[in-house]
Motif scaffolding. Structure first.
Motif, PDB file in Angstrom:
ATOM      1  N   ARG A  32       0.841  -1.205   0.000  1.00  0.00           N
ATOM      2  CA  ARG A  32       0.000   0.000   0.000  1.00  0.00           C
ATOM      3  C   ARG A  32       0.876   1.255   0.000  1.00  0.00           C
ATOM      4  N   VAL A  33       1.899   1.276   0.839  1.00  0.00           N
ATOM      5  CA  VAL A  33       2.790   2.438   0.887  1.00  0.00           C
ATOM      6  C   VAL A  33       3.525   2.575  -0.444  1.00  0.00           C
ATOM      7  N   GLU A  34       3.920   1.467  -1.042  1.00  0.00           N
ATOM      8  CA  GLU A  34       4.582   1.531  -2.350  1.00  0.00           C
ATOM      9  C   GLU A  34       3.641   2.125  -3.397  1.00  0.00           C
ATOM     10  N   ARG A  35       2.371   1.706  -3.394  1.00  0.00           N
ATOM     11  CA  ARG A  35       1.396   2.288  -4.327  1.00  0.00           C
ATOM     12  C   ARG A  35       1.228   3.789  -4.067  1.00  0.00           C
ATOM     13  N   TYR A  36       1.180   4.166  -2.789  1.00  0.00           N
ATOM     14  CA  TYR A  36       1.044   5.586  -2.464  1.00  0.00           C
ATOM     15  C   TYR A  36       2.165   6.408  -3.087  1.00  0.00           C
ATOM     16  N   THR A  37       3.358   5.839  -3.111  1.00  0.00           N
ATOM     17  CA  THR A  37       4.508   6.606  -3.581  1.00  0.00           C
ATOM     18  C   THR A  37       4.810   6.427  -5.059  1.00  0.00           C
ATOM     19  N   THR A  38       4.166   5.457  -5.712  1.00  0.00           N
ATOM     20  CA  THR A  38       4.439   5.245  -7.138  1.00  0.00           C
ATOM     21  C   THR A  38       3.228   5.510  -8.021  1.00  0.00           C
ATOM     22  N   GLU A  39       2.028   5.175  -7.561  1.00  0.00           N
ATOM     23  CA  GLU A  39       0.823   5.354  -8.371  1.00  0.00           C
ATOM     24  C   GLU A  39       0.091   6.644  -8.040  1.00  0.00           C
ATOM     25  N   ASN A  40       0.366   7.216  -6.894  1.00  0.00           N
ATOM     26  CA  ASN A  40      -0.288   8.449  -6.453  1.00  0.00           C
ATOM     27  C   ASN A  40       0.753   9.562  -6.399  1.00  0.00           C
ATOM     28  N   THR A  41       0.341  10.703  -5.879  1.00  0.00           N
ATOM     29  CA  THR A  41       1.257  11.832  -5.765  1.00  0.00           C
ATOM     30  C   THR A  41       1.525  12.103  -4.287  1.00  0.00           C
ATOM     31  N   PRO A  42       2.716  11.714  -3.803  1.00  0.00           N
ATOM     32  CA  PRO A  42       3.034  11.928  -2.386  1.00  0.00           C
ATOM     33  C   PRO A  42       3.762  13.264  -2.159  1.00  0.00           C
ATOM     34  N   ASP A  58      -4.651  11.648  -4.903  1.00  0.00           N
ATOM     35  CA  ASP A  58      -5.054  10.744  -5.977  1.00  0.00           C
ATOM     36  C   ASP A  58      -6.159  11.432  -6.767  1.00  0.00           C
ATOM     37  N   ASP A  59      -6.650  10.752  -7.793  1.00  0.00           N
ATOM     38  CA  ASP A  59      -7.721  11.299  -8.613  1.00  0.00           C
ATOM     39  C   ASP A  59      -9.099  10.857  -8.138  1.00  0.00           C
ATOM     40  N   GLY A  60      -9.160  10.103  -7.040  1.00  0.00           N
ATOM     41  CA  GLY A  60     -10.438   9.649  -6.523  1.00  0.00           C
ATOM     42  C   GLY A  60     -10.239   8.812  -5.280  1.00  0.00           C
ATOM     43  N   PRO A  61     -11.342   8.400  -4.658  1.00  0.00           N
ATOM     44  CA  PRO A  61     -11.251   7.614  -3.422  1.00  0.00           C
ATOM     45  C   PRO A  61     -10.746   6.200  -3.688  1.00  0.00           C
ATOM     46  N   GLU A  72     -17.391  14.455 -11.203  1.00  0.00           N
ATOM     47  CA  GLU A  72     -16.620  15.530 -11.841  1.00  0.00           C
ATOM     48  C   GLU A  72     -15.155  15.285 -11.508  1.00  0.00           C
ATOM     49  N   PRO A  73     -14.240  15.909 -12.239  1.00  0.00           N
ATOM     50  CA  PRO A  73     -12.820  15.742 -11.889  1.00  0.00           C
ATOM     51  C   PRO A  73     -12.578  16.186 -10.446  1.00  0.00           C
ATOM     52  N   GLU A  74     -11.735  15.449  -9.780  1.00  0.00           N
ATOM     53  CA  GLU A  74     -11.413  15.778  -8.390  1.00  0.00           C
ATOM     54  C   GLU A  74      -9.993  15.361  -8.063  1.00  0.00           C
ATOM     55  N   ARG A  75      -9.485  15.894  -6.981  1.00  0.00           N
ATOM     56  CA  ARG A  75      -8.283  15.401  -6.317  1.00  0.00           C
ATOM     57  C   ARG A  75      -8.786  14.862  -4.995  1.00  0.00           C
ATOM     58  N   TYR A  76      -8.112  13.832  -4.508  1.00  0.00           N
ATOM     59  CA  TYR A  76      -8.581  13.142  -3.314  1.00  0.00           C
ATOM     60  C   TYR A  76      -7.412  12.907  -2.375  1.00  0.00           C
ATOM     61  N   LEU A  95       0.000  20.795   4.949  1.00  0.00           N
ATOM     62  CA  LEU A  95      -0.118  19.800   3.886  1.00  0.00           C
ATOM     63  C   LEU A  95      -1.468  19.907   3.183  1.00  0.00           C
ATOM     64  N   LEU A  96      -2.534  20.152   3.929  1.00  0.00           N
ATOM     65  CA  LEU A  96      -3.847  20.319   3.307  1.00  0.00           C
ATOM     66  C   LEU A  96      -3.886  21.587   2.449  1.00  0.00           C
ATOM     67  N   ALA A  97      -3.247  22.654   2.894  1.00  0.00           N
ATOM     68  CA  ALA A  97      -3.173  23.881   2.090  1.00  0.00           C
ATOM     69  C   ALA A  97      -2.403  23.602   0.796  1.00  0.00           C
ATOM     70  N   HIS A  98      -1.370  22.783   0.891  1.00  0.00           N
ATOM     71  CA  HIS A  98      -0.612  22.399  -0.307  1.00  0.00           C
ATOM     72  C   HIS A  98      -1.498  21.583  -1.251  1.00  0.00           C
ATOM     73  N   ALA A  99      -2.327  20.701  -0.697  1.00  0.00           N
ATOM     74  CA  ALA A  99      -3.249  19.913  -1.521  1.00  0.00           C
ATOM     75  C   ALA A  99      -4.228  20.829  -2.255  1.00  0.00           C
ATOM     76  N   VAL A 100      -4.706  21.865  -1.586  1.00  0.00           N
ATOM     77  CA  VAL A 100      -5.590  22.842  -2.225  1.00  0.00           C
ATOM     78  C   VAL A 100      -4.849  23.512  -3.383  1.00  0.00           C
ATOM     79  N   ASP A 101      -3.623  23.953  -3.137  1.00  0.00           N
ATOM     80  CA  ASP A 101      -2.830  24.602  -4.182  1.00  0.00           C
ATOM     81  C   ASP A 101      -2.592  23.674  -5.369  1.00  0.00           C
ATOM     82  N   GLU A 102      -2.264  22.420  -5.096  1.00  0.00           N
ATOM     83  CA  GLU A 102      -2.008  21.453  -6.172  1.00  0.00           C
ATOM     84  C   GLU A 102      -3.283  21.151  -6.954  1.00  0.00           C
TER      85      GLU A 102
END
Length: 153
Positions: A32-42, A58-61, A72-76, A95-102
């Motif tokens: 799971r941690v490997e997926r977080y760091t390779t398939e998602n945006t850490p 990620d792009d969804g839940p 609709e398009p989202e970041r998750y 980190l949440l403020a950074h997520a908003v910016d991203e």
């Protein structure tokens, strides 16, 4: 940080959110941690070159959770964790403020997160203090969850 988060929660009497087994010892944790760091945006927050928090976008839940697509398009936010030794310094909020910016930078107007809704709703209230609004409650077995959303523009 994940193992320390489990220990911290357990020390506060919270054994329901992530259980009592250290995160690293849970089945599938390493994958799971490997997926977080390779398939998602850490993203990792540092203080004086020391990691103090992490966020995964990620792009969804998670498809393992009973959460409806946004329609609709989202970041998750798939993961948010901070080192409790640095509690009170605003690591999670930063980190949440950074997520908003991203999310905004990606041209996406919706940022969502899900969290444990038990324990008197403390975690839900944390996300509300950081600009999120409750949308859909859910149950994953007996585990109570809450989806929250934040519009970014």
């Amino acid at each position: 940080m994940l193992d320390a988060a489990v220990a911290w929660m357990n020390g506060r009497g919270n054994t329901e959110q992530w259980g009592t087994t250290p995160y690293a010892q849970k089945p599938g944790a390493a994958a799971r941690v490997e997926r977080y760091t390779t398939e998602n945006t850490p993203y990792v927050a540092e203080l004086d070159a020391v990691p103090v928090g992490a966020l995964v976008l990620d792009d969804g839940p998670s498809p393992q959770l009973p959460i409806a697509p946004a329609g609709e398009p989202e970041r998750y936010v798939r993961l948010l964790v901070s080192d409790r030794r640095y509690a009170g310094l605003g690591v999670g909020a930063a980190l949440l403020a950074h997520a908003v910016d991203e999310t905004r930078r990606a041209g996406v107007g919706l940022l969502r997160v899900d969290c444990w809704a038990g324990g008197g709703g403390e975690l839900v209230a944390y996300y509300e203090r950081n600009g999120f609004t409750r949308t859909d409650p859910f149950l994953d077995g007996a585990w109570p969850g809450q989806v929250l959303a934040r519009r970014v523009g």
